[in-house]
Scaffold this motif. Structure first.
Motif, PDB file in Angstrom:
ATOM      1  N   LYS A  29      16.963  65.894   1.458  1.00  0.00           N
ATOM      2  CA  LYS A  29      18.150  66.145   0.632  1.00  0.00           C
ATOM      3  C   LYS A  29      18.612  64.882  -0.075  1.00  0.00           C
ATOM      4  N   ASP A  58      20.143  75.399  -0.076  1.00  0.00           N
ATOM      5  CA  ASP A  58      18.959  75.546   0.771  1.00  0.00           C
ATOM      6  C   ASP A  58      17.659  75.499  -0.005  1.00  0.00           C
ATOM      7  N   PRO A  85      14.860  67.590   6.613  1.00  0.00           N
ATOM      8  CA  PRO A  85      16.073  68.064   5.952  1.00  0.00           C
ATOM      9  C   PRO A  85      16.984  66.947   5.458  1.00  0.00           C
ATOM     10  N   LEU A  88      14.366  74.706   1.585  1.00  0.00           N
ATOM     11  CA  LEU A  88      13.804  75.580   2.635  1.00  0.00           C
ATOM     12  C   LEU A  88      12.833  76.613   2.069  1.00  0.00           C
TER      13      LEU A  88
END
Ligand code: TRP
Length: 461
Positions: free
Chosen positions: A300, A120, A296, A123
């Motif tokens: 990534k 994560d 996201p 984030l």
């Protein structure tokens, strides 16, 4: 000779030597150093050093390696006797110390790759705070850098041809594909051109004595010169391979990748209004913020791709750094490759632990020394001694060795194998003059000036 192993072809050597050269120095360091030192102005000075000093030193190292078929210590000892052997030993020591901190930074890159792709990390709210915290956390760093060392050791253990050459032939093309894809992607983003302008605008007012010296240090580090890595790799190439054209190709490729790394990073940074003068945190602070804004999935993918690229670049470099002390133990102490790799990997990892702890985890290592008007950490000190000072010093000693002991005539003889038109050519004259007069003089002067400036507080340049 067969027992020592060797590259399968000229291309094998070029892939491995380019792999050694292309590393964190190109992708992590070059862009931020150039960004802080006048962009294209720095690039010009850097290219000057590469052409005048870097290339001749590289040719000299490879020639010594192929002539002697030995590790740096064995090579100097064979050609110059026991006391010159000390220069080789100093090189091996520099290699061990450089790898010890290089592996720590590689561990950060590896951790970021895993946590961007599968965790994560993207984030987070505050990437600067996150990075500051990340480097103080002992357990994570211990695990990731240990894992990186194990991967390096595993490849080196496989030997010169199967391990080193095989890994480079796989990782280098992958690195190029990732690099080019990220450049193309970055250039399509809004404000990308501001980044290109920032990077390529030559600001000569930012150039001073220190930037001229750091360009030299950067050149040595980036080309993997000054500690015998290329003596070692040179000892694995065939008698009929052309040393000059191989060295030129490695030099050009390495410089191109440094240049392209800036072209990849600054458009990304500017597209999201991040600070281009983040310094060493550039790729760990500014870039994650950029990847975050991509959403996201794309974030990534692109972010993971970037850190994977960083790991590939680092890996072919850690391989070359580990191979040097391993070759020494195998040649001189008659250790098996397996034992040499296992022992050396553990020793180097242990030597790197203070560097790892010097980012806030342990106070005395974070504030280990004081010079140049600032507090220095363990990693700063190791870098200054064995990279900033050690590598150009190694280059100085090597050119002095050829100039006064081995002779440029013997160097020419060695280069002439595999290059029948070398003798009498203008190239031969150029390399001989550089190695005999210019390199010892310039590197000697630079060594004295840096020592004075760094450790004695006397700034002359
Ligand atoms: N050249 C590598 C880089 O740019 C680092 C490196 C690998 C190195 N082997 C070396 C530096 C030997 C000095 C000496 O990241």
């Amino acid at each position: 000779m067969a027992a020592r192993g060797g590259f399968s072809s000229k291309l094998g050597f070029i892939a491995a030597a380019a792999g050694s050269a292309i590393g964190l120095g190109n992708i992590w360091q070059f862009p931020y150093v150039a960004g802080q030192n006048g962009g294209a102005a720095f690039l010009l000075i850097y290219v000057g050093w590469i052409a005048l000093i870097g290339l001749p030193i590289m040719v000299g190292e490879i020639a010594i390696g192929r002539r002697t078929q030995a590790n740096p210590y064995g090579a100097y000892k064979k050609l110059g006797g026991k006391s010159w052997g000390l220069v080789g030993l100093f090189g091996i020591l520099c290699g061990v110390m450089i790898l010890s901190f290089y592996n720590v930074v590689s561990g950060w890159a590896f951790g970021y790759f895993l946590q961007v792709s599968f965790g994560d990390l993207l984030l987070e709210q505050d990437f600067s705070g996150f990075f500051g915290n990340y480097v103080t956390e002992f357990e994570d760093n211990f695990v990731y850098s240990f894992a990186f060392m194990v991967i390096t050791a595993f490849i080196v253990y496989q030997g010169v041809q199967k391990g080193i050459e095989g890994a480079a032939k796989l990782l280098m093309p992958a690195l190029f594909v990732l690099l080019i894809s990220l450049i193309i992607y970055g250039l399509t983003l809004p404000n990308a051109m501001d980044g290109v302008r920032f990077y390529l605008f030559p600001d000569f007012s930012l150039i001073n004595g220190t930037s001229v010296y750091s360009a030299l240090g950067q050149a040595f580090f980036s080309l993997s010169l000054g500690m015998g890595a290329l003596i070692t790799y040179g000892s694995y190439i065939g008698k009929n391979d052309n040393i000059v054209s191989s060295a030129a190709l490695v030099t050009v490729t390495d410089t191109l990748v440094s240049f392209l790394a800036g072209l990849m990073i600054f458009p990304l940074v500017f597209s999201q209004g991040q600070s281009p003068s983040e310094g060493p945190g550039l790729v760990f602070v500014a870039l994650p913020a950029v990847f975050q804004t991509m959403g996201p999935f794309i974030g990534k993918l692109v972010g993971g791709g970037f850190f994977l690229l960083l790991c590939f670049a680092a890996l072919t470099s850690t391989i070359s750094l580990l191979e040097v002390p391993v070759a020494y133990l195998v040649d001189e102490k008659r250790w098996s490759r397996k034992k040499a790799v296992a022992v050396m990997a553990l020793v180097v990892f242990a030597v790197g632990v203070p560097s790892m702890l010097g980012f806030g985890a342990v106070d005395s290592l974070t504030n280990l020394a004081y010079y140049e008007g600032t507090v220095k950490s363990a990693m700063d000190l190791v870098q200054d001694l064995f990279y900033v000072v050690g590598l150009p010093l190694g280059g100085f000693l090597m050119s002095l060795f050829i100039a006064t002991r081995w002779t440029t005539r013997s160097m020419s003889d060695e280069i002439s194998h595999g290059n029948s038109s070398y003798r009498g050519s203008i190239l031969e004259k150029f390399f001989n003059i550089m190695i005999k007069y210019i390199c010892p003089f310039v590197l000697g002067v630079m060594f004295v000036l840096t020592m004075l400036q760094k450790f004695f507080g006397v700034a002359i340049i």
